[in-house]
Design a protein around this motif. Structure first.
Motif, short mmCIF file in Angstrom:
data_model
loop_
_atom_site.label_atom_id
_atom_site.label_comp_id
_atom_site.label_asym_id
_atom_site.label_seq_id
_atom_site.Cartn_x
_atom_site.Cartn_y
_atom_site.Cartn_z
N LEU A 92 0.83 -1.19 0.00
CA LEU A 92 0.00 0.00 0.00
C LEU A 92 0.88 1.26 0.00
O LEU A 92 0.59 2.21 -0.73
N ASN A 93 1.94 1.25 0.78
CA ASN A 93 2.86 2.39 0.81
C ASN A 93 3.51 2.58 -0.56
O ASN A 93 3.71 3.72 -1.00
N SER A 94 3.85 1.49 -1.17
CA SER A 94 4.45 1.55 -2.50
C SER A 94 3.46 2.16 -3.48
O SER A 94 3.79 3.04 -4.28
N SER A 95 2.21 1.72 -3.46
CA SER A 95 1.17 2.25 -4.35
C SER A 95 0.92 3.71 -4.04
O SER A 95 0.74 4.55 -4.94
N LEU A 96 0.90 4.02 -2.73
CA LEU A 96 0.69 5.41 -2.32
C LEU A 96 1.83 6.28 -2.81
O LEU A 96 1.60 7.41 -3.30
#
Length: 172
Positions: free
Chosen positions: A14-18
């Motif tokens: 999720l952090n990567s996508s964010l």
């Protein structure tokens, strides 16, 4: 507010996508600023071009106004010159008409005075010479008249003289 706690494995994803979304958002903001700058530049360029067009058309309008004034001035000068020439011609024709009327009166008076056909015929050559001299003076003054005007004038005088002669000759 509902808080959902995700497992750590998904949190990294999720952090990567964010992070990708935040990067994309910054690029969109940068592109938006570029578009705004380009829009301002286009607007500025359009205003500058509009000013140049207006200036050029104003120069063209000024040139046309000056050209119109110059042509109208030339037209007025030509009109004044034509009016002056026509006035001179009218004055010359008026003088010629007076001279011819005087000559006709003189010839008619001589014809009336010379009731005797023999005396008239003896004076005829002198009368014709005076008439011809008067006519040639008149015609030399009217060089500017058209050939048609000269012909009509000559014909009118000849007819007048002819009528006067025939009237005199028919008198008892």
């Amino acid at each position: 507010m509902l808080v959902v706690i995700l497992p750590t494995a998904h949190q990294g994803e999720l952090n990567s996508s964010l992070g990708k979304l935040l990067g994309k958002s910054r690029r969109f903001e940068k592109v938006t600023r570029i578009f705004e700058h380009a829009s301002q530049h286009n607007q500025s360029h359009a205003q500058q071009t509009e000013r140049q067009i207006k200036e050029e058309f104003e120069k063209l309008h000024q040139f046309l106004r000056e050209e119109e004034e110059a042509r109208l001035a030339r037209l007025r000068e030509e009109e004044e010159e034509r009016n002056r020439v026509m006035k001179e011609k009218r004055e010359r024709v008026g003088k010629e008409m007076k001279l011819l009327a005087k000559t006709i009166r003189e010839i008619e008076e001589e014809m009336k005075e010379d009731r005797d056909d023999i005396t008239f015929l003896q004076n005829y050559q002198e009368t014709v010479k005076r008439y011809a001299l008067s006519l040639s003076l008149s015609l030399s003054l009217s060089l500017s008249l058209s050939p048609l005007c000269l012909s009509l004038l000559s014909l009118s005088l000849c007819l007048s003289l002819s009528v006067s002669l025939s009237l005199c000759l028919s008198l008892p």
